[in-house]
Motif scaffolding. Structure first.
Motif, PDB file in Angstrom:
ATOM      1  N   THR A  91      12.188   8.379 -15.179  1.00  0.00           N
ATOM      2  CA  THR A  91      11.481   7.650 -13.999  1.00  0.00           C
ATOM      3  C   THR A  91       9.888   7.319 -14.396  1.00  0.00           C
ATOM      4  OG1 THR A  91      10.918   9.742 -12.497  1.00  0.00           O
ATOM      5  CG2 THR A  91      13.141   8.469 -12.033  1.00  0.00           C
ATOM      6  N   LEU A  92       9.219   6.650 -13.799  1.00  0.00           N
ATOM      7  CA  LEU A  92       7.977   6.162 -13.870  1.00  0.00           C
ATOM      8  C   LEU A  92       7.136   6.782 -13.003  1.00  0.00           C
ATOM      9  CD1 LEU A  92       8.550   2.749 -15.192  1.00  0.00           C
ATOM     10  CD2 LEU A  92       8.327   4.696 -16.784  1.00  0.00           C
ATOM     11  N   ASP A  93       5.758   6.745 -13.302  1.00  0.00           N
ATOM     12  CA  ASP A  93       4.746   7.089 -12.225  1.00  0.00           C
ATOM     13  C   ASP A  93       5.052   6.369 -11.099  1.00  0.00           C
ATOM     14  OD1 ASP A  93       3.835   8.922 -14.100  1.00  0.00           O
ATOM     15  OD2 ASP A  93       1.946   7.371 -14.756  1.00  0.00           O
ATOM     16  N   GLY A  94       5.256   6.803  -9.817  1.00  0.00           N
ATOM     17  CA  GLY A  94       5.353   6.080  -8.661  1.00  0.00           C
ATOM     18  C   GLY A  94       6.894   5.499  -8.533  1.00  0.00           C
ATOM     19  N   PRO A  95       6.956   4.984  -7.256  1.00  0.00           N
ATOM     20  CA  PRO A  95       8.146   4.237  -6.847  1.00  0.00           C
ATOM     21  C   PRO A  95       8.197   2.992  -7.748  1.00  0.00           C
ATOM     22  CG  PRO A  95       7.024   4.369  -4.918  1.00  0.00           C
ATOM     23  CD  PRO A  95       6.094   5.184  -5.965  1.00  0.00           C
ATOM     24  N   ILE A  96       9.460   2.410  -7.575  1.00  0.00           N
ATOM     25  CA  ILE A  96       9.580   1.134  -8.345  1.00  0.00           C
ATOM     26  C   ILE A  96      10.482   0.423  -7.177  1.00  0.00           C
ATOM     27  CG2 ILE A  96      10.484  -0.302 -10.351  1.00  0.00           C
ATOM     28  CD1 ILE A  96       8.441   1.439 -11.035  1.00  0.00           C
ATOM     29  N   PRO A  97      10.130  -0.811  -6.692  1.00  0.00           N
ATOM     30  CA  PRO A  97       8.730  -1.266  -6.799  1.00  0.00           C
ATOM     31  C   PRO A  97       7.742  -0.455  -5.859  1.00  0.00           C
ATOM     32  CG  PRO A  97      10.347  -2.742  -5.296  1.00  0.00           C
ATOM     33  CD  PRO A  97      11.178  -1.559  -6.146  1.00  0.00           C
ATOM     34  N   SER A  98       6.593  -0.857  -6.219  1.00  0.00           N
ATOM     35  CA  SER A  98       5.585   0.046  -5.403  1.00  0.00           C
ATOM     36  C   SER A  98       5.889  -0.179  -3.996  1.00  0.00           C
ATOM     37  CB  SER A  98       4.257  -0.413  -5.872  1.00  0.00           C
ATOM     38  OG  SER A  98       3.979  -1.730  -5.428  1.00  0.00           O
ATOM     39  N   ASP A  99       5.010   0.682  -3.121  1.00  0.00           N
ATOM     40  CA  ASP A  99       5.054   0.714  -1.475  1.00  0.00           C
ATOM     41  C   ASP A  99       4.439  -0.656  -1.216  1.00  0.00           C
ATOM     42  OD1 ASP A  99       6.419   3.177  -1.237  1.00  0.00           O
ATOM     43  OD2 ASP A  99       4.663   4.172  -1.067  1.00  0.00           O
ATOM     44  N   GLU A 100       3.403  -0.736  -1.970  1.00  0.00           N
ATOM     45  CA  GLU A 100       2.464  -2.107  -1.696  1.00  0.00           C
ATOM     46  C   GLU A 100       3.253  -3.401  -1.839  1.00  0.00           C
ATOM     47  OE1 GLU A 100       0.216   1.562  -2.367  1.00  0.00           O
ATOM     48  OE2 GLU A 100       1.537   0.412  -3.847  1.00  0.00           O
ATOM     49  N   ASP A 101       4.003  -3.613  -3.087  1.00  0.00           N
ATOM     50  CA  ASP A 101       4.777  -4.836  -3.141  1.00  0.00           C
ATOM     51  C   ASP A 101       5.874  -5.053  -2.056  1.00  0.00           C
ATOM     52  OD1 ASP A 101       3.406  -5.488  -5.572  1.00  0.00           O
ATOM     53  OD2 ASP A 101       5.059  -4.712  -6.877  1.00  0.00           O
ATOM     54  N   ILE A 102       6.491  -3.906  -1.852  1.00  0.00           N
ATOM     55  CA  ILE A 102       7.523  -3.995  -0.724  1.00  0.00           C
ATOM     56  C   ILE A 102       6.882  -4.443   0.793  1.00  0.00           C
ATOM     57  CG2 ILE A 102       9.286  -2.764   0.593  1.00  0.00           C
ATOM     58  CD1 ILE A 102       9.536  -1.047  -2.093  1.00  0.00           C
ATOM     59  N   GLU A 103       5.923  -3.781   1.011  1.00  0.00           N
ATOM     60  CA  GLU A 103       5.316  -4.133   2.400  1.00  0.00           C
ATOM     61  C   GLU A 103       4.624  -5.404   2.434  1.00  0.00           C
ATOM     62  OE1 GLU A 103       2.693  -0.696   2.908  1.00  0.00           O
ATOM     63  OE2 GLU A 103       4.045   0.543   2.900  1.00  0.00           O
ATOM     64  N   ALA A 104       4.135  -5.893   1.275  1.00  0.00           N
ATOM     65  CA  ALA A 104       3.582  -7.284   1.077  1.00  0.00           C
ATOM     66  C   ALA A 104       4.770  -8.100   1.364  1.00  0.00           C
ATOM     67  CB  ALA A 104       2.777  -7.625  -0.247  1.00  0.00           C
ATOM     68  N   SER A 105       5.914  -8.026   0.663  1.00  0.00           N
ATOM     69  CA  SER A 105       7.041  -8.812   1.187  1.00  0.00           C
ATOM     70  C   SER A 105       7.429  -8.890   2.572  1.00  0.00           C
ATOM     71  CB  SER A 105       8.230  -8.416   0.238  1.00  0.00           C
ATOM     72  OG  SER A 105       8.826  -7.312   0.609  1.00  0.00           O
ATOM     73  N   PHE A 106       7.323  -7.579   3.209  1.00  0.00           N
ATOM     74  CA  PHE A 106       7.770  -7.372   4.678  1.00  0.00           C
ATOM     75  C   PHE A 106       6.630  -8.509   5.448  1.00  0.00           C
ATOM     76  CE2 PHE A 106       9.366  -2.663   4.447  1.00  0.00           C
ATOM     77  CZ  PHE A 106      10.286  -3.179   3.810  1.00  0.00           C
ATOM     78  N   ASN A 107       5.514  -8.450   5.096  1.00  0.00           N
ATOM     79  CA  ASN A 107       4.488  -9.060   5.824  1.00  0.00           C
ATOM     80  C   ASN A 107       4.188 -10.477   5.450  1.00  0.00           C
ATOM     81  OD1 ASN A 107       3.741  -6.827   7.521  1.00  0.00           O
ATOM     82  ND2 ASN A 107       2.826  -5.993   5.841  1.00  0.00           N
ATOM     83  N   GLU A 108       4.923 -11.065   4.629  1.00  0.00           N
ATOM     84  CA  GLU A 108       4.812 -12.440   4.110  1.00  0.00           C
ATOM     85  C   GLU A 108       5.290 -13.355   5.058  1.00  0.00           C
ATOM     86  OE1 GLU A 108       4.160 -15.057   0.955  1.00  0.00           O
ATOM     87  OE2 GLU A 108       4.238 -12.932   0.738  1.00  0.00           O
ATOM     88  N   SER A 109       4.640 -14.434   5.266  1.00  0.00           N
ATOM     89  CA  SER A 109       4.770 -15.625   6.338  1.00  0.00           C
ATOM     90  C   SER A 109       6.295 -16.048   6.138  1.00  0.00           C
ATOM     91  CB  SER A 109       3.763 -16.620   6.163  1.00  0.00           C
ATOM     92  OG  SER A 109       4.161 -17.879   7.100  1.00  0.00           O
ATOM     93  N   GLY A 110       6.969 -15.811   6.984  1.00  0.00           N
ATOM     94  CA  GLY A 110       8.492 -16.398   6.974  1.00  0.00           C
ATOM     95  C   GLY A 110       9.423 -15.523   6.565  1.00  0.00           C
ATOM     96  N   ALA A 111       8.868 -14.097   6.370  1.00  0.00           N
ATOM     97  CA  ALA A 111       9.887 -13.192   5.801  1.00  0.00           C
ATOM     98  C   ALA A 111      10.827 -12.765   7.047  1.00  0.00           C
ATOM     99  CB  ALA A 111       8.988 -11.757   5.557  1.00  0.00           C
ATOM    100  N   VAL A 112      11.908 -12.459   6.455  1.00  0.00           N
ATOM    101  CA  VAL A 112      13.199 -11.899   7.248  1.00  0.00           C
ATOM    102  C   VAL A 112      13.739 -10.751   6.681  1.00  0.00           C
ATOM    103  CG1 VAL A 112      15.410 -12.514   8.283  1.00  0.00           C
ATOM    104  CG2 VAL A 112      13.736 -14.311   8.082  1.00  0.00           C
ATOM    105  N   ILE A 113      14.074  -9.692   7.139  1.00  0.00           N
ATOM    106  CA  ILE A 113      14.298  -8.380   6.531  1.00  0.00           C
ATOM    107  C   ILE A 113      15.937  -8.001   7.141  1.00  0.00           C
ATOM    108  CG2 ILE A 113      13.691  -5.901   6.030  1.00  0.00           C
ATOM    109  CD1 ILE A 113      10.892  -6.799   6.946  1.00  0.00           C
ATOM    110  N   TYR A 114      16.897  -8.028   6.153  1.00  0.00           N
ATOM    111  CA  TYR A 114      18.134  -7.831   6.646  1.00  0.00           C
ATOM    112  C   TYR A 114      18.790  -6.528   6.044  1.00  0.00           C
ATOM    113  CZ  TYR A 114      18.720 -12.780   7.441  1.00  0.00           C
ATOM    114  OH  TYR A 114      18.313 -14.162   7.938  1.00  0.00           O
ATOM    115  N   HIS A 115      19.265  -5.743   6.703  1.00  0.00           N
ATOM    116  CA  HIS A 115      20.275  -4.605   6.206  1.00  0.00           C
ATOM    117  C   HIS A 115      21.507  -5.403   6.058  1.00  0.00           C
ATOM    118  CE1 HIS A 115      18.030  -1.444   7.721  1.00  0.00           C
ATOM    119  NE2 HIS A 115      17.968  -1.880   9.157  1.00  0.00           N
ATOM    120  N   ILE A 116      22.078  -4.876   5.098  1.00  0.00           N
ATOM    121  CA  ILE A 116      23.584  -5.274   4.599  1.00  0.00           C
ATOM    122  C   ILE A 116      24.413  -4.129   5.073  1.00  0.00           C
ATOM    123  CG2 ILE A 116      25.226  -6.080   2.585  1.00  0.00           C
ATOM    124  CD1 ILE A 116      22.549  -6.683   0.898  1.00  0.00           C
TER     125      ILE A 116
END
Length: 182
Positions: A44-69
């Motif tokens: 594993t590398l330093d820190g989670p992959i993808p970073s918390d910041e990248d994931i949270e940015a996708s959550f907050n993107e305009s038009g974002a829809v977050i689905y559970h499969i």
């Protein structure tokens, strides 16, 4: 019915993730992505992959829809899509199937469910690192995407500053899938 094989079809559906579910969603996504990193780079590398910041940015993107499969009502993965209602050029930011559910066809069923949920889409776009052979196979051979661009140190993605914390993290493929008119 001795000797007769029975196939049990998984019923794959989508459910909108609730805000209070996002921390677990993020951890499951990172656990799923970590498998390929460990397989490819040996640790594993330093820190989670993808970073918390990248994931949270996708959550907050305009038009974002977050689905559970869901498979038969149980959470087996997730997806983050960004829907542009005006252009219908939509993006798949993150897509994952939990490690214990790999290889059962749920990813393909989930992608079909996403397409069905967004029938006005003209073009889907997504990215994946060069070393993610399973993802490349999945997007190209199972879902009908085409590789349209290869980002590397000689051709940098100026639209999306990647901070993925990966070795040689500038090596990514960009995929597109043009949808047929209904």
């Amino acid at each position: 019915m001795k000797g007769m094989k029975m196939t049990i079809e998984n019923s794959v559906t989508l459910a909108i993730a609730k805000k209070e579910e996002l921390p677990k969603f993020k951890k499951d996504l990172q656990a799923s992505f970590a498998v390929a990193v460990v397989e490819t780079f040996g640790s594993t590398l330093d820190g989670p992959i993808p970073s918390d910041e990248d994931i949270e940015a996708s959550f907050n993107e305009s038009g974002a829809v977050i689905y559970h499969i869901l498979s038969n009502g149980e959470k087996v993965g997730g997806a983050v899509v960004t829907i542009n209602e005006l252009t219908q050029h939509n993006a798949l930011s993150f897509f994952f199937i939990c490690v214990n559910a790999h290889g059962k066809g749920m990813g393909t069923q989930a992608w079909k469910a996403i397409e069905e949920r967004h029938p006005k889409t003209k073009v889907w776009e997504t990215h994946t690192p060069y070393f993610e052979k399973r993802n490349i196979h999945f997007y190209v051979n199972k879902c009908g995407f085409h590789i349209v661009e290869y980002f590397n140190k000689h051709h940098i993605d100026t639209h999306s500053p990647h901070d993925h914390n990966l070795p040689e993290d500038e090596d990514f493929f960009r995929f597109e899938k043009t949808m047929k008119e209904p």
